[in-house]
Design a protein around this motif. Structure first.
Motif: not given
Length: 225
Positions: A3-7, A24-30, A35-48
């Motif tokens: 679980k500590s391994s990084n993807i 991956l987040i649903r599987q509790n994997l880090p 990302l090339r731009s900020e456009t999708s950042r909020a969505e990805l930040d929100a899920i961890g």
């Protein structure tokens, strides 16, 4: 993989890559995502998801993101260009990722390309090849660079992609004649299942929904176990 391994995920802003991030987040994997731009950042930040800004076409951006104190276990790339791109990342972006992964001592690299790439070219109709030809050439160059890199790899070539929810009928096969459709969410599930499957090491696999084949061809499903 612990679980500590990084993807390290590239292509998470849309399509199959975004589905992989959620899975991956649903599987509790880090997960760390480039990302090339900020456009999708909020969505990805929100899920961890840990977000790093940078352009895969810029080798220094990629090295800065991958060559860190936190070792990356697996790189997953769904990198593909948009029709509006002046410079397509399908080969150059993936080349930079592969080269950085070699330097970082990454254990596995999973590359998502497309049916019609390399020796699966005969699976596509002449019309599809006319439309996709230039893109498939770039994707094949990326596949060949990965194979030659010495990294442990899995190459997954999905068929025609759809955005509906997962059906659970996505399958992998080594049969290069197979062509059909598959939902992006099903591709994501197959990609994540390959993370811990040693049977997929150094394999090239086509991904289709077994109920959405374009031609009814008998083929052998690839077993991940």
């Amino acid at each position: 993989m612990t679980k500590s391994s990084n993807i390290f995920l590239v292509g998470a802003s849309r399509g199959v890559g975004r589905e992989i991030a959620h899975y991956l987040i649903r599987q509790n994997l880090p997960v760390k995502a480039l990302l090339r731009s900020e456009t999708s950042r909020a969505e990805l930040d929100a899920i961890g998801v840990q977000v790093v800004l940078g352009d895969a076409i810029n080798a220094s951006d990629v090295e800065r993101a991958i060559l860190t104190d936190e070792p990356i276990h697996t790189v997953i790339s769904t990198l593909g260009g948009l029709p509006t791109d002046t410079e397509r990342p399908d080969y150059l972006g993936n080349k930079n990722l592969i080269d950085a992964a070699v330097k970082a001592g990454v254990k596995k690299f999973i590359l998502v390309t497309s049916i019609g790439t390399g020796n699966s070219v005969k699976a596509l109709s002449p019309q599809a090849l006319v439309a996709l030809g230039p893109v498939l050439v770039e994707k094949e160059k990326a596949e060949q660079h990965l194979i030659a890199s010495g990294l442990t790899y899995t190459i997954i070539r999905p068929g025609g992609l759809k955005s509906e929810p997962a059906t659970g009928n996505g399958v992998l096969t080594e049969d290069t004649r197979i062509v059909g459709s598959i939902h992006r969410a099903d591709v994501a599930q197959l990609v994540v299942q390959c993370l811990n499957s040693e049977r997929t090491n150094n394999k090239i696999l086509s991904a289709v929904d077994k109920n959405m084949l374009f031609t009814q061809t008998d083929f052998v499903e690839f077993s991940l176990d």
